[in-house]
Scaffold this motif. Structure first.
Motif, PDB file in Angstrom:
ATOM      1  N   ALA A   4       5.665   1.877   7.476  1.00 18.55           N
ATOM      2  CA  ALA A   4       4.696   1.936   6.376  1.00 18.55           C
ATOM      3  C   ALA A   4       3.277   1.999   6.918  1.00 18.55           C
ATOM      4  O   ALA A   4       2.434   2.777   6.433  1.00 18.55           O
ATOM      5  N   THR A   5       2.995   1.199   7.942  1.00 19.46           N
ATOM      6  CA  THR A   5       1.659   1.197   8.553  1.00 19.46           C
ATOM      7  C   THR A   5       1.332   2.563   9.146  1.00 19.46           C
ATOM      8  O   THR A   5       0.207   3.069   8.995  1.00 19.46           O
TER       9      THR A   5
ATOM     10  N   MET B  22       0.832  -1.201   0.000  1.00 15.93           N
ATOM     11  CA  MET B  22       0.000   0.000   0.000  1.00 15.93           C
ATOM     12  C   MET B  22       0.868   1.254   0.000  1.00 15.93           C
ATOM     13  O   MET B  22       0.558   2.244  -0.680  1.00 15.93           O
ATOM     14  N   LEU B  23       1.973   1.228   0.743  1.00 23.27           N
ATOM     15  CA  LEU B  23       2.880   2.374   0.754  1.00 23.27           C
ATOM     16  C   LEU B  23       3.427   2.627  -0.653  1.00 23.27           C
ATOM     17  O   LEU B  23       3.553   3.787  -1.071  1.00 23.27           O
ATOM     18  N   ALA B  24       3.731   1.569  -1.374  1.00 23.81           N
ATOM     19  CA  ALA B  24       4.227   1.725  -2.739  1.00 23.81           C
ATOM     20  C   ALA B  24       3.200   2.433  -3.619  1.00 23.81           C
ATOM     21  O   ALA B  24       3.553   3.263  -4.459  1.00 23.81           O
ATOM     22  N   ARG B  25       1.930   2.118  -3.410  1.00 23.92           N
ATOM     23  CA  ARG B  25       0.895   2.806  -4.178  1.00 23.92           C
ATOM     24  C   ARG B  25       0.817   4.272  -3.803  1.00 23.92           C
ATOM     25  O   ARG B  25       0.627   5.144  -4.653  1.00 23.92           O
ATOM     26  N   LEU B  26       1.000   4.594  -2.520  1.00 23.61           N
ATOM     27  CA  LEU B  26       1.007   5.992  -2.093  1.00 23.61           C
ATOM     28  C   LEU B  26       2.211   6.744  -2.663  1.00 23.61           C
ATOM     29  O   LEU B  26       2.120   7.939  -2.958  1.00 23.61           O
TER      30      LEU B  26
ATOM     31  N   PRO C 240      10.754   7.124  -6.233  1.00 24.10           N
ATOM     32  CA  PRO C 240      10.494   6.698  -7.609  1.00 24.10           C
ATOM     33  C   PRO C 240       9.103   7.137  -8.086  1.00 24.10           C
ATOM     34  O   PRO C 240       8.242   7.502  -7.283  1.00 24.10           O
ATOM     35  N   LYS C 241       8.893   7.049  -9.386  1.00 22.53           N
ATOM     36  CA  LYS C 241       7.620   7.462  -9.978  1.00 22.53           C
ATOM     37  C   LYS C 241       6.559   6.375  -9.916  1.00 22.53           C
ATOM     38  O   LYS C 241       5.370   6.662  -9.963  1.00 22.53           O
ATOM     39  N   THR C 242       6.979   5.128  -9.813  1.00 21.78           N
ATOM     40  CA  THR C 242       6.016   4.032  -9.836  1.00 21.78           C
ATOM     41  C   THR C 242       6.165   3.125  -8.625  1.00 21.78           C
ATOM     42  O   THR C 242       7.242   3.047  -8.015  1.00 21.78           O
ATOM     43  N   ALA C 243       5.086   2.412  -8.324  1.00 20.10           N
ATOM     44  CA  ALA C 243       5.107   1.460  -7.211  1.00 20.10           C
ATOM     45  C   ALA C 243       6.082   0.325  -7.488  1.00 20.10           C
ATOM     46  O   ALA C 243       6.812  -0.116  -6.586  1.00 20.10           O
TER      47      ALA C 243
ATOM     48  N   ILE D  39       2.557   5.526   8.289  1.00 18.18           N
ATOM     49  CA  ILE D  39       2.375   6.520   7.225  1.00 18.18           C
ATOM     50  C   ILE D  39       1.002   6.362   6.583  1.00 18.18           C
ATOM     51  O   ILE D  39       0.293   7.347   6.337  1.00 18.18           O
ATOM     52  N   ILE D  40       0.597   5.124   6.324  1.00  9.70           N
ATOM     53  CA  ILE D  40      -0.713   4.879   5.721  1.00  9.70           C
ATOM     54  C   ILE D  40      -1.825   5.355   6.648  1.00  9.70           C
ATOM     55  O   ILE D  40      -2.740   6.077   6.236  1.00  9.70           O
ATOM     56  N   THR D  41      -1.751   4.975   7.916  1.00 11.40           N
ATOM     57  CA  THR D  41      -2.800   5.322   8.881  1.00 11.40           C
ATOM     58  C   THR D  41      -2.907   6.831   9.065  1.00 11.40           C
ATOM     59  O   THR D  41      -4.010   7.409   9.019  1.00 11.40           O
ATOM     60  N   GLU D  42      -1.779   7.487   9.275  1.00 14.39           N
ATOM     61  CA  GLU D  42      -1.808   8.936   9.512  1.00 14.39           C
ATOM     62  C   GLU D  42      -2.210   9.715   8.270  1.00 14.39           C
ATOM     63  O   GLU D  42      -2.907  10.732   8.353  1.00 14.39           O
ATOM     64  N   SER D  43      -1.815   9.250   7.100  1.00 18.40           N
ATOM     65  CA  SER D  43      -2.205   9.952   5.875  1.00 18.40           C
ATOM     66  C   SER D  43      -3.709   9.816   5.626  1.00 18.40           C
ATOM     67  O   SER D  43      -4.356  10.743   5.118  1.00 18.40           O
ATOM     68  N   LEU D  44      -4.280   8.663   5.996  1.00 18.67           N
ATOM     69  CA  LEU D  44      -5.728   8.493   5.888  1.00 18.67           C
ATOM     70  C   LEU D  44      -6.463   9.474   6.791  1.00 18.67           C
ATOM     71  O   LEU D  44      -7.497  10.038   6.414  1.00 18.67           O
ATOM     72  N   GLU D  45      -5.927   9.694   7.976  1.00 19.30           N
ATOM     73  CA  GLU D  45      -6.552  10.629   8.917  1.00 19.30           C
ATOM     74  C   GLU D  45      -6.407  12.074   8.451  1.00 19.30           C
ATOM     75  O   GLU D  45      -7.329  12.881   8.616  1.00 19.30           O
ATOM     76  N   GLU D  46      -5.283  12.393   7.840  1.00 13.65           N
ATOM     77  CA  GLU D  46      -5.012  13.781   7.470  1.00 13.65           C
ATOM     78  C   GLU D  46      -5.547  14.163   6.089  1.00 13.65           C
ATOM     79  O   GLU D  46      -5.919  15.307   5.855  1.00 13.65           O
TER      80      GLU D  46
END
Length: 454
Positions: free
Chosen positions: A285-286, A224-228, A258-261, A288-295
């Motif tokens: 990674a967890t 998921m982090l790679a997709r972000l 990088p530009k891609t996942a 970053i995903i969680t906090e970015s979802l909240e923000e």
């Protein structure tokens, strides 16, 4: 030989044609893990074991052709049972011409001959649709057979669990919404839901036996982090959170992400590897995903919608079926399947297959079929053809659900939607056959002789 068995055997042979023409079973980048798993049992942290157990057929037989043949047979069997559940004529009569059609205009046989779990996605969906909407067309023993294959197909890949479970929930909701306008439509989801549960139990049990601990999927935050990273959300988050003293190690690379996942995860000396590997990065990674979802909730929603739409339109044949996989898989084949190594070295894939002309047909037909799928729904609704409507709505929901699971939760690739795009062609073919049969029986109404109400 009984006609159904003969029809399944013929269909199996048709599905094997691309691999036979290739001179070798077909490979994708990820195939290497599934080739060695039955021999080593060493499970990478981004894989699950069930398909590795299935490819153990190759180890037992001494050849990966046994895996491809088993896959082709199971596809033919599930198509036969689905035709029994939905088609107006005997399934054994329709199966060979349908498989021939699908082999010409879709990637189905290319999936059947490839060492990847993708071919099982469509099988899982056909099984759920058949169990949900057939009503008296299949014996108890045949329903049990469909449920067994469907549960196995669901277990083959984590995304299958998400797509299949989502389909069952969606069909239950549809039945509830239409309970007054079309009471007879209500799908019987009890066995379908139990089959999904069996598939999940298989995953847990296989991991318990082979790895020593029960789990459904391994930590996937890095994916998921790679997709972000690919979507720029990770860059925005790091720009907002990387002043001096920030706890995030990824801050060191915020200016050179990088530009891609795929580049972030796999190419060269990757950032995760430089930071200690996937396992070491999973916690960060967890966070970053969680906090970015909240923000940035709206940004995540907008991105997910865009990626789902992108994935829905990406279904070209040949994604990853390239000669370059050789550098990754050659040593593994040489070690475990010496004959398979020689076959691959002389194969069309290793020489380079040009899918451009093929995709001129495949993409056009599959896109048209997805549009016609809506027409099948409208006609079936008007004629109260419960079977055509049930099959069409199940496939439409699957196309959308798969696009979300693979596009929004991972990152869009042609391979993901290509693995099920052939289902739309099948639905249109079955819907046309049911419509024609209805017209033959009664020119004035499609409900004659129980065709429209079965």
């Amino acid at each position: 030989m009984a006609p159904p068995l003969l029809a399944i055997a013929v269909a199996t042979g048709i599905l094997m044609v691309p691999a036979l023409w290739n001179g070798s079973v077909l490979f994708y980048w990820d195939s290497v893990d599934y080739v060695y798993l039955p021999f080593t049992g060493e499970l990478p942290m981004y894989r699950t074991m069930p398909y590795g157990v299935f490819t153990g057929i190759g180890r037992l037989a001494g050849t990966l052709w046994a895996v491809a043949a088993a896959q082709a047979f199971l596809v033919a069997y599930m198509l036969h049972e689905a035709l029994t559940a939905f088609a107006p004529r005997p399934a054994w009569r329709l199966l060979p011409p349908l498989v021939l059609l699908l082999s010409v205009v879709t990637a189905l046989p290319w999936r059947a001959g490839q060492i990847m779990p993708d071919v099982f996605t469509g099988m899982a969906i056909l099984g759920i649709a058949s169990l949900s909407f057939e009503r008296g067309r299949l014996s108890r023993l045949r329903r049990a057979g469909i449920a067994a294959v469907t549960a196995g197909a669901i277990a083959m890949h984590t995304t299958h669990i998400a797509v299949a479970a989502g389909l069952v929930v969606a069909l239950a909701g549809l039945g509830w919404l239409l309970r007054r306008r079309w009471p007879d439509l209500k799908p019987r989801i009890g066995l379908a839901a139990a089959t999904v549960a069996m598939g999940i139990s298989l995953v847990v049990g296989i991991h318990w036996v082979t790895v020593g601990r029960p789990f459904i999927t391994q930590p996937a935050a890095m994916l998921m982090l790679a997709r972000l990273v690919q979507d720029g959300i990770a860059k925005r988050f790091l720009d907002d959170h990387c002043p001096a003293g920030s706890p995030y190690r990824l801050c060191r690379f915020r200016a050179s992400l990088p530009k891609t996942a795929n580049s972030f995860l796999w190419e060269g000396n990757t950032i995760p590897n430089r930071l200690g590997g996937w396992k070491a990065m999973e916690g960060e990674a967890t966070e970053i995903i969680t906090e970015s979802l909240e923000e940035y909730p709206l940004l995540h929603i907008e991105t997910a919608a865009r990626l789902t739409a992108e994935q829905a339109l990406m279904f070209r044949t040949g994604d990853g079926m390239v000669r370059d996989v050789g550098w990754l898989i050659n040593d593994t084949l040489r070690r475990y399947y010496p004959d398979g190594y020689r076959e691959f070295k002389e194969s069309q894939q290793n020489a380079g297959i040009d899918f451009k002309t093929m995709n001129g047909v495949h993409v056009t037909v599959q896109a048209a079929a997805q549009i016609l799928l809506l027409g099948v729904l409208v006609v079936a609704w008007r004629r109260r053809d419960r079977l055509s409507f049930g099959l069409a709505v199940a496939i439409l929901l699957t196309l959308l659900g798969n696009a979300f699971v693979c596009g929004a939760l991972s990152n869009p690739n042609d391979r993901y939607q290509n693995r099920i795009a052939w289902l739309a062609v099948m639905v249109v073919a079955v819907g046309a056959a049911r419509l024609r049969r209805s017209d033959e029986v009664s020119p004035t109404h499609g409900l004659a002789a129980g065709v429209g109400t079965s």
